[in-house]
Scaffold this motif. Structure first.
Motif, PDB file in Angstrom:
ATOM      1  N   THR A   1      39.634  46.857  45.794  1.00 61.81           N
ATOM      2  CA  THR A   1      38.324  46.342  46.861  1.00 61.81           C
ATOM      3  C   THR A   1      39.046  47.646  47.547  1.00 61.81           C
ATOM      4  O   THR A   1      40.100  48.432  47.966  1.00 61.81           O
ATOM      5  CB  THR A   1      38.764  45.457  47.580  1.00 61.81           C
ATOM      6  N   ARG A   2      38.231  47.866  48.489  1.00 59.36           N
ATOM      7  CA  ARG A   2      38.177  49.087  49.612  1.00 59.36           C
ATOM      8  C   ARG A   2      39.875  48.294  50.388  1.00 59.36           C
ATOM      9  O   ARG A   2      40.315  49.044  51.211  1.00 59.36           O
ATOM     10  CB  ARG A   2      37.138  48.973  51.330  1.00 59.36           C
TER      11      ARG A   2
ATOM     12  N   ASP B   1      32.534  51.763  40.884  1.00 59.43           N
ATOM     13  CA  ASP B   1      31.457  50.632  41.419  1.00 59.43           C
ATOM     14  C   ASP B   1      31.450  49.931  42.324  1.00 59.43           C
ATOM     15  O   ASP B   1      31.117  48.781  43.139  1.00 59.43           O
ATOM     16  CB  ASP B   1      31.193  49.293  40.271  1.00 59.43           C
ATOM     17  N   LEU B   2      32.727  50.499  43.118  1.00 63.87           N
ATOM     18  CA  LEU B   2      32.893  50.426  44.740  1.00 63.87           C
ATOM     19  C   LEU B   2      31.728  49.965  45.208  1.00 63.87           C
ATOM     20  O   LEU B   2      31.714  50.996  45.525  1.00 63.87           O
ATOM     21  CB  LEU B   2      34.261  50.934  45.119  1.00 63.87           C
ATOM     22  N   SER B   3      32.011  48.615  45.657  1.00 63.71           N
ATOM     23  CA  SER B   3      30.900  48.376  46.575  1.00 63.71           C
ATOM     24  C   SER B   3      31.162  48.622  48.232  1.00 63.71           C
ATOM     25  O   SER B   3      32.873  48.414  48.538  1.00 63.71           O
ATOM     26  CB  SER B   3      30.682  46.977  46.416  1.00 63.71           C
TER      27      SER B   3
ATOM     28  N   ARG C   1      35.499  46.463  31.823  1.00 65.17           N
ATOM     29  CA  ARG C   1      35.847  44.966  32.485  1.00 65.17           C
ATOM     30  C   ARG C   1      36.435  43.803  31.924  1.00 65.17           C
ATOM     31  O   ARG C   1      37.612  42.965  32.332  1.00 65.17           O
ATOM     32  CB  ARG C   1      34.343  44.231  32.608  1.00 65.17           C
TER      33      ARG C   1
END
Length: 333
Positions: free
Chosen positions: A298-299, A331-333, A248
């Motif tokens: 992101t997706r 940690d992909l949401s 991060r």
């Protein structure tokens, strides 16, 4: 290829991205990639070190500032730096456990995943479509993309511009086979372009800016509305799982440099001129058209990569169909 991948323009040391990819896929390059990394950068088990592999470009500026080291010191983490001349070799260094973090363009991660590397996307830039384009000689009769039909078009096989060309032709009602593809690494493509051996060249910055400034090349079309042309930062699944806090901070520092360049383009162009060994007029041109900002993956961004992977599979550039989600951030949401 990334924005600064293989900067083999006169005055800049580099290698052939296509040759690097072929070598990487051949037996024995793992040892070569490992040998490229100093012994002190090969991480002992349990060591809290971020081993950065980088090309000449944004990460060079992060390194020069020393801000990443300062940010990581309170975590008990240190940083080591190893410079590479091509994205594929960086990714093989990741594959053999020699680095933990690096920068690369859209295409090399696809080949790395296809080769079984434990790749995880760590960050992505905003779209940068203006820094890749099809150029033609200044006196060329070619005036539109449709005019490329039957023409000799040079580009780096399996690169970001390979994907861009396929999609550009589709957008203008042509098929990939409608042009005569001439697979050449950037230095060889430039030479062929200069002597008129090819009719057009599909290329990225800083080669693109150099061709415009030193050869008078005319931009026929850039990737705007065709391909996003992001740059990516990568890591390994093991490192991402154990060091999310370090990653991060690394992405935050890259974004800080992005922000600084966007607000200080003249100063940044001068600094990059020194880093890349290019005339300042060239660095000013591409610094002025780069999109700025680095963010989490992101997706939606992974879906862009999936489209590239699917295209390369259809072109038989990779041996199997990929699921890019297998390289998603942990940690992909």
């Amino acid at each position: 290829m990334g924005l600064f991948t293989d900067p083999s323009i006169p005055g800049v040391s580099a290698g052939s991205a296509d040759a690097s990819r072929r070598q990487w896929l051949a037996a024995g390059l793992g040892a070569a990639a490992l040998a490229a990394v100093p012994a002190w950068a090969q991480q002992p088990a349990g060591d809290r070190t971020l081993r950065v592999g980088h090309q000449k470009g944004w990460l060079s500026l992060v390194k020069a500032r020393g801000t990443l080291e300062k940010r990581l010191a309170p975590l008990g983490a240190r940083v080591t730096w190893t410079e590479f001349n091509a994205g594929p070799v960086q990714l093989e260094a990741l594959n053999v456990g020699a680095i933990d973090f690096g920068d690369v363009g859209e295409a090399p991660p696809i080949f790395a995943q296809a080769a079984g590397a434990p790749l995880v996307y760590a960050g992505a830039t905003v779209p940068r479509p203006a820094v890749e384009a099809v150029v033609v000689p200044k006196g060329s009769a070619i005036r539109s993309v449709a005019d490329l039909k039957g023409k000799r078009v040079a580009y780096n096989k399996g690169s970001n511009v390979h994907y861009f060309l396929v999609k550009l032709l589709e957008k203008h009602g042509l098929q990939y086979r409608d042009v005569q593809s001439v697979f050449l690494a950037p230095p060889d493509a430039r030479a062929a372009f200069e002597r008129g051996a090819v009719d057009a060249w599909v290329i990225w910055d800083p080669f693109l800016a150099s061709a415009e400034k030193t050869l008078g090349a005319r931009v026929l079309a850039d990737a705007t509305g065709v391909a996003n042309n992001r740059a990516f930062y990568f890591t390994s699944r093991d490192f991402a799982t154990r060091n999310a806090d370090v990653l991060r901070i690394a992405i935050d520092e890259v974004n800080a440099v992005d922000t600084w360049i966007s607000r200080n383009k003249g100063e940044a162009a001068a600094e990059l001129s020194q880093v890349l060994g290019l005339d300042r007029s060239i660095t000013e041109l591409f610094v002025g058209r780069v999109g700025y900002g680095t963010r989490v993956v992101t997706r939606e961004i992974l879906a862009e990569q999936q489209a590239i992977a699917d295209t390369f599979f259809d072109l038989k550039l990779i041996p199997k169909k990929l699921n890019v989600l297998h390289a998603a951030p942990v940690d992909l949401s």
